[in-house]
Scaffold this motif. Sequence first.
Motif, PDB file in Angstrom:
ATOM      1  N   HIS A 320       5.402   0.282 -11.764  1.00 35.40           N
ATOM      2  CA  HIS A 320       6.784   0.177 -12.230  1.00 35.40           C
ATOM      3  C   HIS A 320       6.752  -0.500 -13.597  1.00 35.40           C
ATOM      4  O   HIS A 320       6.364  -1.672 -13.704  1.00 35.40           O
ATOM      5  CB  HIS A 320       7.637  -0.616 -11.255  1.00 35.40           C
ATOM      6  N   GLN A 321       7.144   0.240 -14.638  1.00 31.23           N
ATOM      7  CA  GLN A 321       7.116  -0.263 -16.002  1.00 31.23           C
ATOM      8  C   GLN A 321       8.535  -0.575 -16.449  1.00 31.23           C
ATOM      9  O   GLN A 321       9.476   0.176 -16.185  1.00 31.23           O
ATOM     10  CB  GLN A 321       6.485   0.757 -16.947  1.00 31.23           C
ATOM     11  N   SER A 322       8.655  -1.674 -17.177  1.00 27.01           N
ATOM     12  CA  SER A 322       9.942  -2.068 -17.741  1.00 27.01           C
ATOM     13  C   SER A 322       9.701  -2.667 -19.117  1.00 27.01           C
ATOM     14  O   SER A 322       8.570  -2.972 -19.480  1.00 27.01           O
ATOM     15  CB  SER A 322      10.640  -3.076 -16.826  1.00 27.01           C
ATOM     16  N   GLY A 323      10.755  -2.823 -19.888  1.00 23.88           N
ATOM     17  CA  GLY A 323      10.630  -3.332 -21.245  1.00 23.88           C
ATOM     18  C   GLY A 323      10.753  -2.217 -22.244  1.00 23.88           C
ATOM     19  O   GLY A 323      11.700  -1.415 -22.209  1.00 23.88           O
ATOM     20  N   ALA A 324       9.752  -2.117 -23.154  1.00 23.23           N
ATOM     21  CA  ALA A 324       9.800  -1.083 -24.190  1.00 23.23           C
ATOM     22  C   ALA A 324       9.707   0.303 -23.571  1.00 23.23           C
ATOM     23  O   ALA A 324      10.265   1.272 -24.102  1.00 23.23           O
ATOM     24  CB  ALA A 324       8.678  -1.288 -25.199  1.00 23.23           C
ATOM     25  N   VAL A 325       9.017   0.403 -22.477  1.00 23.04           N
ATOM     26  CA  VAL A 325       8.862   1.683 -21.775  1.00 23.04           C
ATOM     27  C   VAL A 325       9.302   1.483 -20.337  1.00 23.04           C
ATOM     28  O   VAL A 325       8.864   0.534 -19.676  1.00 23.04           O
ATOM     29  CB  VAL A 325       7.414   2.200 -21.835  1.00 23.04           C
ATOM     30  N   ARG A 326      10.141   2.379 -19.900  1.00 24.97           N
ATOM     31  CA  ARG A 326      10.593   2.314 -18.515  1.00 24.97           C
ATOM     32  C   ARG A 326      10.079   3.542 -17.774  1.00 24.97           C
ATOM     33  O   ARG A 326      10.335   4.668 -18.182  1.00 24.97           O
ATOM     34  CB  ARG A 326      12.115   2.253 -18.437  1.00 24.97           C
ATOM     35  N   ASP A 327       9.324   3.252 -16.710  1.00 23.01           N
ATOM     36  CA  ASP A 327       8.743   4.370 -15.971  1.00 23.01           C
ATOM     37  C   ASP A 327       8.367   3.876 -14.580  1.00 23.01           C
ATOM     38  O   ASP A 327       8.219   2.679 -14.331  1.00 23.01           O
ATOM     39  CB  ASP A 327       7.515   4.920 -16.701  1.00 23.01           C
ATOM     40  N   GLN A 328       8.177   4.810 -13.695  1.00 25.53           N
ATOM     41  CA  GLN A 328       7.756   4.497 -12.330  1.00 25.53           C
ATOM     42  C   GLN A 328       6.889   5.621 -11.825  1.00 25.53           C
ATOM     43  O   GLN A 328       7.277   6.784 -11.885  1.00 25.53           O
ATOM     44  CB  GLN A 328       8.973   4.306 -11.414  1.00 25.53           C
ATOM     45  N   ARG A 329       5.682   5.246 -11.337  1.00 23.69           N
ATOM     46  CA  ARG A 329       4.714   6.256 -10.923  1.00 23.69           C
ATOM     47  C   ARG A 329       4.142   5.887  -9.556  1.00 23.69           C
ATOM     48  O   ARG A 329       3.909   4.718  -9.259  1.00 23.69           O
ATOM     49  CB  ARG A 329       3.564   6.359 -11.924  1.00 23.69           C
ATOM     50  N   ILE A 330       3.878   6.906  -8.782  1.00 24.09           N
ATOM     51  CA  ILE A 330       3.208   6.767  -7.489  1.00 24.09           C
ATOM     52  C   ILE A 330       2.156   7.859  -7.416  1.00 24.09           C
ATOM     53  O   ILE A 330       2.456   9.038  -7.642  1.00 24.09           O
ATOM     54  CB  ILE A 330       4.196   6.892  -6.316  1.00 24.09           C
ATOM     55  N   GLY A 331       0.921   7.468  -7.109  1.00 27.08           N
ATOM     56  CA  GLY A 331      -0.140   8.463  -7.037  1.00 27.08           C
ATOM     57  C   GLY A 331      -1.388   7.904  -6.368  1.00 27.08           C
ATOM     58  O   GLY A 331      -1.488   6.721  -6.056  1.00 27.08           O
ATOM     59  N   VAL A 332      -2.308   8.812  -6.159  1.00 26.82           N
ATOM     60  CA  VAL A 332      -3.593   8.464  -5.561  1.00 26.82           C
ATOM     61  C   VAL A 332      -4.596   8.276  -6.681  1.00 26.82           C
ATOM     62  O   VAL A 332      -4.719   9.125  -7.571  1.00 26.82           O
ATOM     63  CB  VAL A 332      -4.062   9.549  -4.581  1.00 26.82           C
ATOM     64  N   VAL A 333      -5.332   7.173  -6.621  1.00 24.46           N
ATOM     65  CA  VAL A 333      -6.296   6.834  -7.665  1.00 24.46           C
ATOM     66  C   VAL A 333      -7.687   6.863  -7.060  1.00 24.46           C
ATOM     67  O   VAL A 333      -7.932   6.270  -6.003  1.00 24.46           O
ATOM     68  CB  VAL A 333      -6.003   5.449  -8.265  1.00 24.46           C
TER      69      VAL A 333
END
Length: 455
Positions: A320-333
Amino acid sequence: MATTRVISSSVSATQTPVSSRPYRWLPFVLASGLSLIPVAISATALPPAPAEAASTPTGQESSAPAGTDAGATLRPWGADMDDFLAAALTWDPTVERAKAQIAAAEDGVTAAKWQFGPTPSFSREPAGSGHYVNVLRLQQPLYTGGALTANLRAARITVQSSHQELAAARLQLKINLVTFWADWVKARQRAASLSLLEQQHQDLLAMIQRRAAAGAATTSDAALAASRLSAVNNELAQARLEASLQREQLQRLARRPVPDLLTHALDGDLPPAPSLAQILDSIQTSPDMAIARANVDLAQEELTKSKAGLMPSVSLRMDHQSGAVRDQRIGVVVQASLSGGLGSFAALNAARSRIQAAQATVAATEQALFNRYQVEFTRYAAASASARNAITTADNSDQVLASYRRQFAAGKRAWLDLLNMVRESHTARQSRHDAAIDERASLYRLQILLQGSRE
Protein backbone atom coordinates in the motif's frame (compact mmCIF):
# COMPACT_ATOMS: atom_id res chain seq x y z
CA MET A 1 15.65 -39.62 69.64
CA ALA A 2 18.42 -42.14 69.07
CA THR A 3 18.94 -44.68 71.81
CA THR A 4 22.34 -45.37 73.33
CA ARG A 5 23.88 -48.74 74.08
CA VAL A 6 26.58 -49.00 76.70
CA ILE A 7 28.71 -52.10 76.97
CA SER A 8 28.72 -53.18 80.58
CA SER A 9 32.02 -53.53 82.42
CA SER A 10 31.14 -57.11 83.30
CA VAL A 11 29.24 -59.66 81.26
CA SER A 12 28.33 -63.26 81.75
CA ALA A 13 29.92 -66.03 79.75
CA THR A 14 26.66 -66.66 77.94
CA GLN A 15 26.26 -63.11 76.64
CA THR A 16 26.21 -62.70 72.87
CA PRO A 17 29.72 -61.83 71.61
CA VAL A 18 30.20 -58.39 70.14
CA SER A 19 31.28 -59.78 66.79
CA SER A 20 27.94 -61.59 66.38
CA ARG A 21 25.75 -58.56 67.00
CA PRO A 22 23.92 -57.09 64.05
CA TYR A 23 25.87 -54.66 61.97
CA ARG A 24 22.94 -52.29 61.74
CA TRP A 25 23.89 -50.29 64.85
CA LEU A 26 27.54 -49.79 63.87
CA PRO A 27 27.45 -46.97 61.27
CA PHE A 28 27.72 -43.39 62.41
CA VAL A 29 28.81 -44.21 65.91
CA LEU A 30 30.08 -40.90 67.17
CA ALA A 31 31.76 -42.33 70.19
CA SER A 32 33.64 -45.57 70.59
CA GLY A 33 35.52 -46.97 73.55
CA LEU A 34 38.88 -48.57 73.95
CA SER A 35 37.62 -52.13 74.25
CA LEU A 36 34.48 -54.01 73.39
CA ILE A 37 35.48 -57.11 75.40
CA PRO A 38 35.35 -56.36 79.13
CA VAL A 39 38.29 -57.56 81.14
CA ALA A 40 38.42 -57.80 84.91
CA ILE A 41 41.48 -55.75 85.94
CA SER A 42 42.17 -54.15 89.26
CA ALA A 43 41.31 -50.45 89.32
CA THR A 44 44.68 -49.69 90.85
CA ALA A 45 46.54 -51.49 88.08
CA LEU A 46 44.98 -49.96 84.96
CA PRO A 47 42.49 -47.19 84.24
CA PRO A 48 39.09 -48.47 83.19
CA ALA A 49 38.55 -48.57 79.43
CA PRO A 50 35.81 -46.17 78.41
CA ALA A 51 32.59 -47.85 77.30
CA GLU A 52 31.64 -47.67 73.65
CA ALA A 53 28.45 -45.75 73.01
CA ALA A 54 26.69 -46.49 69.76
CA SER A 55 23.93 -44.22 68.46
CA THR A 56 21.17 -46.28 66.98
CA PRO A 57 20.40 -44.95 63.48
CA THR A 58 16.96 -43.60 62.83
CA GLY A 59 14.64 -46.23 61.45
CA GLN A 60 16.27 -49.23 63.12
CA GLU A 61 14.90 -49.09 66.62
CA SER A 62 11.80 -47.07 67.16
CA SER A 63 11.82 -44.26 69.70
CA ALA A 64 8.05 -43.78 69.39
CA PRO A 65 6.04 -43.69 72.61
CA ALA A 66 4.56 -46.91 73.88
CA GLY A 67 1.23 -47.79 72.44
CA THR A 68 1.85 -46.13 69.07
CA ASP A 69 2.44 -47.72 65.72
CA ALA A 70 6.18 -47.30 65.25
CA GLY A 71 6.08 -48.30 61.60
CA ALA A 72 3.67 -45.46 60.82
CA THR A 73 6.02 -42.81 62.23
CA LEU A 74 9.23 -43.98 60.57
CA ARG A 75 10.29 -42.21 57.40
CA PRO A 76 11.90 -43.95 54.41
CA TRP A 77 15.65 -44.30 54.39
CA GLY A 78 17.32 -41.12 53.18
CA ALA A 79 14.21 -38.95 53.65
CA ASP A 80 16.15 -36.40 55.72
CA MET A 81 18.79 -36.19 53.02
CA ASP A 82 16.04 -35.78 50.42
CA ASP A 83 14.68 -32.79 52.33
CA PHE A 84 18.12 -31.24 52.64
CA LEU A 85 18.86 -31.64 48.93
CA ALA A 86 15.45 -30.29 47.94
CA ALA A 87 16.05 -27.17 50.01
CA ALA A 88 19.55 -26.74 48.56
CA LEU A 89 18.23 -26.98 45.00
CA THR A 90 15.88 -24.06 45.61
CA TRP A 91 18.54 -21.33 45.52
CA ASP A 92 21.39 -22.86 43.58
CA PRO A 93 22.63 -20.55 40.78
CA THR A 94 23.19 -23.38 38.31
CA VAL A 95 19.57 -24.45 38.74
CA GLU A 96 18.37 -20.86 38.36
CA ARG A 97 20.44 -20.49 35.19
CA ALA A 98 18.92 -23.67 33.75
CA LYS A 99 15.42 -22.39 34.54
CA ALA A 100 16.19 -19.10 32.79
CA GLN A 101 17.39 -21.04 29.75
CA ILE A 102 14.10 -22.95 29.70
CA ALA A 103 12.15 -19.68 29.72
CA ALA A 104 14.31 -18.33 26.86
CA ALA A 105 13.83 -21.53 24.86
CA GLU A 106 10.05 -21.35 25.30
CA ASP A 107 10.11 -17.78 24.02
CA GLY A 108 12.08 -19.07 21.07
CA VAL A 109 9.24 -21.47 20.25
CA THR A 110 6.78 -18.57 20.33
CA ALA A 111 9.03 -16.56 18.01
CA ALA A 112 9.32 -19.52 15.60
CA LYS A 113 5.53 -19.84 15.45
CA TRP A 114 5.12 -16.14 14.65
CA GLN A 115 7.34 -16.60 11.59
CA PHE A 116 4.51 -18.54 9.95
CA GLY A 117 2.31 -15.46 10.07
CA PRO A 118 2.42 -12.29 7.94
CA THR A 119 5.29 -9.88 8.39
CA PRO A 120 4.42 -6.15 8.29
CA SER A 121 6.98 -3.56 7.24
CA PHE A 122 7.03 0.18 6.51
CA SER A 123 9.45 2.23 4.45
CA ARG A 124 9.66 5.87 3.32
CA GLU A 125 11.43 6.30 0.02
CA PRO A 126 12.30 9.52 -1.91
CA ALA A 127 10.34 10.11 -5.13
CA GLY A 128 12.29 13.16 -6.41
CA SER A 129 11.76 16.92 -5.96
CA GLY A 130 11.39 16.57 -2.22
CA HIS A 131 8.54 14.13 -2.47
CA TYR A 132 8.37 10.79 -0.68
CA VAL A 133 6.48 7.58 -1.09
CA ASN A 134 5.29 5.72 1.99
CA VAL A 135 5.15 1.97 1.48
CA LEU A 136 3.23 -0.25 3.91
CA ARG A 137 3.92 -3.89 3.11
CA LEU A 138 2.41 -7.11 4.44
CA GLN A 139 4.07 -10.35 3.35
CA GLN A 140 2.77 -13.84 4.12
CA PRO A 141 5.19 -16.74 3.47
CA LEU A 142 3.70 -19.60 1.49
CA TYR A 143 6.72 -21.79 0.83
CA THR A 144 10.21 -21.50 2.31
CA GLY A 145 11.72 -24.87 1.43
CA GLY A 146 11.13 -26.13 4.96
CA ALA A 147 13.09 -23.38 6.72
CA LEU A 148 10.22 -22.24 8.95
CA THR A 149 9.32 -25.78 9.94
CA ALA A 150 12.97 -26.51 10.72
CA ASN A 151 13.14 -23.38 12.88
CA LEU A 152 10.09 -24.47 14.84
CA ARG A 153 11.39 -28.00 15.34
CA ALA A 154 14.77 -26.67 16.43
CA ALA A 155 13.10 -24.35 18.95
CA ARG A 156 11.10 -27.20 20.43
CA ILE A 157 14.21 -29.39 20.61
CA THR A 158 15.96 -26.56 22.43
CA VAL A 159 13.17 -26.49 25.00
CA GLN A 160 13.51 -30.23 25.60
CA SER A 161 17.27 -29.92 25.82
CA SER A 162 16.94 -27.07 28.33
CA HIS A 163 14.75 -29.23 30.54
CA GLN A 164 17.36 -31.98 30.40
CA GLU A 165 20.08 -29.48 31.27
CA LEU A 166 18.06 -28.52 34.33
CA ALA A 167 17.77 -32.19 35.31
CA ALA A 168 21.51 -32.67 34.75
CA ALA A 169 22.32 -29.62 36.89
CA ARG A 170 20.13 -30.90 39.71
CA LEU A 171 21.61 -34.39 39.49
CA GLN A 172 25.19 -33.12 39.60
CA LEU A 173 24.43 -30.80 42.51
CA LYS A 174 22.92 -33.69 44.47
CA ILE A 175 25.98 -35.84 43.82
CA ASN A 176 28.30 -33.04 44.96
CA LEU A 177 26.26 -32.34 48.09
CA VAL A 178 26.26 -36.00 49.15
CA THR A 179 30.01 -36.21 48.56
CA PHE A 180 30.67 -33.10 50.66
CA TRP A 181 28.28 -34.42 53.30
CA ALA A 182 30.21 -37.69 53.55
CA ASP A 183 33.52 -35.82 53.90
CA TRP A 184 32.05 -33.66 56.65
CA VAL A 185 30.58 -36.59 58.59
CA LYS A 186 33.84 -38.53 58.38
CA ALA A 187 35.82 -35.51 59.58
CA ARG A 188 33.37 -34.97 62.42
CA GLN A 189 33.55 -38.64 63.37
CA ARG A 190 37.35 -38.53 63.23
CA ALA A 191 37.37 -35.62 65.66
CA ALA A 192 35.00 -37.45 68.01
CA SER A 193 37.11 -40.61 67.93
CA LEU A 194 40.30 -38.64 68.58
CA SER A 195 38.60 -36.95 71.51
CA LEU A 196 37.98 -40.37 73.03
CA LEU A 197 41.53 -41.42 72.22
CA GLU A 198 42.77 -38.32 73.98
CA GLN A 199 40.83 -39.27 77.10
CA GLN A 200 42.26 -42.78 76.94
CA HIS A 201 45.82 -41.44 76.74
CA GLN A 202 45.14 -39.08 79.63
CA ASP A 203 44.00 -42.01 81.74
CA LEU A 204 47.02 -44.06 80.69
CA LEU A 205 49.36 -41.17 81.49
CA ALA A 206 47.83 -40.71 84.94
CA MET A 207 48.13 -44.44 85.55
CA ILE A 208 51.76 -44.70 84.48
CA GLN A 209 52.65 -41.64 86.54
CA ARG A 210 51.19 -43.30 89.62
CA ARG A 211 53.13 -46.47 88.84
CA ALA A 212 56.31 -44.46 88.34
CA ALA A 213 55.78 -42.72 91.69
CA ALA A 214 55.35 -46.11 93.30
CA GLY A 215 58.51 -47.42 91.63
CA ALA A 216 56.65 -49.87 89.39
CA ALA A 217 57.50 -47.98 86.19
CA THR A 218 60.27 -45.78 84.86
CA THR A 219 60.11 -42.07 84.14
CA SER A 220 60.78 -42.83 80.47
CA ASP A 221 57.48 -44.67 80.31
CA ALA A 222 55.71 -41.61 81.64
CA ALA A 223 57.56 -39.44 79.12
CA LEU A 224 56.51 -41.76 76.31
CA ALA A 225 52.87 -41.57 77.42
CA ALA A 226 53.07 -37.78 77.59
CA SER A 227 54.54 -37.69 74.09
CA ARG A 228 51.76 -39.85 72.72
CA LEU A 229 49.17 -37.66 74.43
CA SER A 230 50.71 -34.55 72.90
CA ALA A 231 50.60 -36.12 69.43
CA VAL A 232 46.93 -37.02 69.90
CA ASN A 233 46.20 -33.44 71.00
CA ASN A 234 47.73 -32.13 67.79
CA GLU A 235 45.73 -34.59 65.68
CA LEU A 236 42.56 -33.65 67.52
CA ALA A 237 43.08 -29.95 66.85
CA GLN A 238 43.66 -30.64 63.14
CA ALA A 239 40.65 -32.95 62.96
CA ARG A 240 38.38 -30.33 64.51
CA LEU A 241 39.67 -27.72 62.08
CA GLU A 242 39.09 -30.06 59.14
CA ALA A 243 35.57 -30.83 60.34
CA SER A 244 34.85 -27.10 60.56
CA LEU A 245 36.20 -26.51 57.06
CA GLN A 246 34.22 -29.40 55.62
CA ARG A 247 31.08 -28.06 57.22
CA GLU A 248 31.67 -24.59 55.80
CA GLN A 249 32.19 -26.03 52.32
CA LEU A 250 28.95 -27.98 52.60
CA GLN A 251 27.12 -24.86 53.77
CA ARG A 252 28.49 -22.79 50.89
CA LEU A 253 27.46 -25.39 48.36
CA ALA A 254 24.01 -25.83 49.91
CA ARG A 255 23.64 -22.07 50.58
CA ARG A 256 22.06 -22.76 53.94
CA PRO A 257 23.09 -23.69 57.49
CA VAL A 258 23.97 -27.32 58.15
CA PRO A 259 22.58 -28.58 61.48
CA ASP A 260 24.35 -31.21 63.55
CA LEU A 261 21.41 -33.58 63.13
CA LEU A 262 22.24 -33.83 59.43
CA THR A 263 25.02 -36.26 60.37
CA HIS A 264 22.23 -38.85 60.84
CA ALA A 265 20.58 -38.10 57.49
CA LEU A 266 21.43 -41.57 56.14
CA ASP A 267 20.91 -43.55 59.32
CA GLY A 268 18.57 -46.52 59.29
CA ASP A 269 18.30 -49.87 57.58
CA LEU A 270 19.85 -49.81 54.13
CA PRO A 271 17.51 -50.61 51.24
CA PRO A 272 18.50 -53.23 48.68
CA ALA A 273 21.23 -51.97 46.41
CA PRO A 274 20.54 -51.77 42.66
CA SER A 275 22.38 -54.18 40.45
CA LEU A 276 25.11 -53.13 38.04
CA ALA A 277 22.81 -53.93 35.13
CA GLN A 278 20.17 -51.53 36.47
CA ILE A 279 22.76 -48.79 36.88
CA LEU A 280 24.13 -49.25 33.36
CA ASP A 281 20.66 -49.46 31.82
CA SER A 282 19.81 -46.06 33.27
CA ILE A 283 22.53 -44.48 31.13
CA GLN A 284 20.28 -44.38 28.07
CA THR A 285 17.63 -42.37 29.93
CA SER A 286 20.04 -40.05 31.72
CA PRO A 287 19.86 -36.27 31.13
CA ASP A 288 23.35 -36.17 29.62
CA MET A 289 22.40 -38.69 26.95
CA ALA A 290 19.19 -36.78 26.20
CA ILE A 291 21.21 -33.57 25.75
CA ALA A 292 23.68 -35.30 23.43
CA ARG A 293 20.87 -36.73 21.28
CA ALA A 294 19.16 -33.34 21.18
CA ASN A 295 22.34 -31.83 19.76
CA VAL A 296 22.17 -34.36 16.93
CA ASP A 297 18.60 -33.33 16.16
CA LEU A 298 19.58 -29.66 16.24
CA ALA A 299 22.43 -30.31 13.80
CA GLN A 300 20.02 -32.08 11.45
CA GLU A 301 17.65 -29.11 11.57
CA GLU A 302 20.55 -26.81 10.73
CA LEU A 303 21.23 -28.95 7.67
CA THR A 304 17.56 -28.64 6.69
CA LYS A 305 17.74 -24.86 6.97
CA SER A 306 20.95 -24.77 4.93
CA LYS A 307 19.22 -26.75 2.17
CA ALA A 308 16.19 -24.48 2.34
CA GLY A 309 18.47 -21.50 1.73
CA LEU A 310 19.19 -22.87 -1.76
CA MET A 311 15.50 -23.19 -2.59
CA PRO A 312 13.25 -20.39 -3.85
CA SER A 313 10.70 -18.96 -1.48
CA VAL A 314 7.10 -18.10 -2.34
CA SER A 315 5.09 -15.52 -0.44
CA LEU A 316 1.92 -13.47 -0.77
CA ARG A 317 2.61 -9.73 -0.67
CA MET A 318 0.35 -6.70 -0.29
CA ASP A 319 1.81 -3.21 -0.85
CA HIS A 320 0.00 0.00 0.00
CA GLN A 321 1.70 3.18 -1.24
CA SER A 322 0.81 6.68 -0.17
CA GLY A 323 2.36 10.13 -0.53
CA ALA A 324 3.76 11.15 -3.90
CA VAL A 325 2.48 7.91 -5.39
CA ARG A 326 -0.71 6.24 -4.37
CA ASP A 327 -1.09 2.60 -5.24
CA GLN A 328 -2.10 -0.75 -3.83
CA ARG A 329 -0.85 -4.12 -5.03
CA ILE A 330 -1.46 -7.74 -4.09
CA GLY A 331 0.52 -10.54 -5.68
CA VAL A 332 2.62 -13.63 -5.30
CA VAL A 333 6.35 -13.08 -4.99
CA VAL A 334 8.97 -15.69 -5.83
CA GLN A 335 12.47 -15.07 -4.50
CA ALA A 336 15.65 -17.05 -4.96
CA SER A 337 19.12 -16.04 -3.88
CA LEU A 338 22.37 -17.38 -2.54
CA SER A 339 22.86 -15.22 0.53
CA GLY A 340 26.36 -16.53 1.03
CA GLY A 341 27.25 -16.95 -2.59
CA LEU A 342 28.95 -20.22 -3.44
CA GLY A 343 29.76 -20.48 0.23
CA SER A 344 26.23 -21.79 0.71
CA PHE A 345 27.35 -25.15 -0.70
CA ALA A 346 30.24 -25.24 1.76
CA ALA A 347 27.72 -24.53 4.54
CA LEU A 348 25.95 -27.76 3.57
CA ASN A 349 29.13 -29.75 4.06
CA ALA A 350 29.74 -27.99 7.35
CA ALA A 351 26.24 -28.89 8.53
CA ARG A 352 26.80 -32.53 7.62
CA SER A 353 30.08 -32.52 9.51
CA ARG A 354 28.36 -31.06 12.56
CA ILE A 355 25.88 -33.93 12.45
CA GLN A 356 28.72 -36.43 12.47
CA ALA A 357 30.38 -34.59 15.33
CA ALA A 358 27.14 -34.61 17.32
CA GLN A 359 26.70 -38.33 16.71
CA ALA A 360 30.26 -38.95 17.88
CA THR A 361 29.49 -36.88 20.98
CA VAL A 362 26.59 -39.22 21.74
CA ALA A 363 28.93 -42.20 21.65
CA ALA A 364 31.54 -40.37 23.73
CA THR A 365 28.94 -39.32 26.30
CA GLU A 366 27.68 -42.89 26.56
CA GLN A 367 31.21 -44.15 27.15
CA ALA A 368 31.91 -41.47 29.76
CA LEU A 369 28.68 -42.23 31.59
CA PHE A 370 29.42 -45.95 31.42
CA ASN A 371 32.75 -45.38 33.14
CA ARG A 372 31.25 -42.97 35.65
CA TYR A 373 28.35 -45.21 36.63
CA GLN A 374 30.53 -48.29 36.80
CA VAL A 375 33.04 -46.49 39.02
CA GLU A 376 30.23 -45.33 41.30
CA PHE A 377 28.90 -48.87 41.60
CA THR A 378 32.42 -50.21 42.22
CA ARG A 379 32.90 -47.65 44.99
CA TYR A 380 29.73 -48.82 46.66
CA ALA A 381 30.69 -52.49 46.36
CA ALA A 382 34.16 -51.77 47.74
CA ALA A 383 32.78 -49.67 50.59
CA SER A 384 30.23 -52.36 51.44
CA ALA A 385 32.90 -55.05 51.53
CA SER A 386 35.21 -52.80 53.57
CA ALA A 387 32.42 -52.08 56.04
CA ARG A 388 31.83 -55.78 56.60
CA ASN A 389 35.53 -56.56 56.95
CA ALA A 390 36.14 -53.56 59.19
CA ILE A 391 33.72 -54.95 61.77
CA THR A 392 35.81 -58.06 62.25
CA THR A 393 39.04 -56.07 62.22
CA ALA A 394 37.79 -53.64 64.84
CA ASP A 395 36.46 -56.40 67.07
CA ASN A 396 39.71 -58.34 66.83
CA SER A 397 41.70 -55.21 67.61
CA ASP A 398 39.61 -54.62 70.72
CA GLN A 399 40.14 -58.21 71.85
CA VAL A 400 43.89 -57.92 71.33
CA LEU A 401 43.92 -54.62 73.22
CA ALA A 402 42.07 -56.22 76.12
CA SER A 403 44.64 -59.03 76.11
CA TYR A 404 47.50 -56.51 76.09
CA ARG A 405 45.98 -54.77 79.07
CA ARG A 406 45.87 -58.01 81.04
CA GLN A 407 49.42 -58.91 80.04
CA PHE A 408 50.74 -55.47 80.97
CA ALA A 409 49.02 -55.67 84.35
CA ALA A 410 50.70 -59.05 84.85
CA GLY A 411 54.08 -57.68 83.79
CA LYS A 412 54.21 -59.76 80.57
CA ARG A 413 53.77 -56.96 78.06
CA ALA A 414 55.84 -53.82 77.50
CA TRP A 415 54.38 -50.37 78.00
CA LEU A 416 55.22 -49.42 74.42
CA ASP A 417 53.25 -52.42 73.11
CA LEU A 418 50.20 -51.30 75.03
CA LEU A 419 50.40 -47.74 73.68
CA ASN A 420 50.84 -49.00 70.13
CA MET A 421 47.86 -51.31 70.48
CA VAL A 422 45.71 -48.42 71.74
CA ARG A 423 46.52 -46.54 68.56
CA GLU A 424 45.90 -49.60 66.38
CA SER A 425 42.52 -50.21 67.98
CA HIS A 426 41.58 -46.59 67.41
CA THR A 427 42.62 -46.83 63.75
CA ALA A 428 40.55 -49.99 63.24
CA ARG A 429 37.45 -48.39 64.73
CA GLN A 430 37.92 -45.26 62.64
CA SER A 431 38.25 -47.35 59.49
CA ARG A 432 35.00 -49.09 60.40
CA HIS A 433 33.19 -45.77 60.75
CA ASP A 434 34.62 -44.37 57.50
CA ALA A 435 33.68 -47.50 55.58
CA ALA A 436 30.12 -47.36 56.90
CA ILE A 437 29.75 -43.73 55.87
CA ASP A 438 31.19 -44.41 52.43
CA GLU A 439 28.83 -47.33 51.97
CA ARG A 440 25.74 -45.27 52.76
CA ALA A 441 26.83 -42.26 50.74
CA SER A 442 27.66 -44.44 47.73
CA LEU A 443 24.32 -46.22 47.91
CA TYR A 444 22.49 -42.90 48.06
CA ARG A 445 24.44 -41.62 45.05
CA LEU A 446 23.44 -44.75 43.12
CA GLN A 447 19.82 -44.01 43.91
CA ILE A 448 20.31 -40.44 42.71
CA LEU A 449 21.62 -41.74 39.39
CA LEU A 450 18.62 -44.04 39.00
CA GLN A 451 16.13 -41.32 39.94
CA GLY A 452 17.85 -38.79 37.68
CA SER A 453 17.29 -41.06 34.70
CA ARG A 454 13.55 -41.07 35.39
CA GLU A 455 13.06 -37.33 35.93
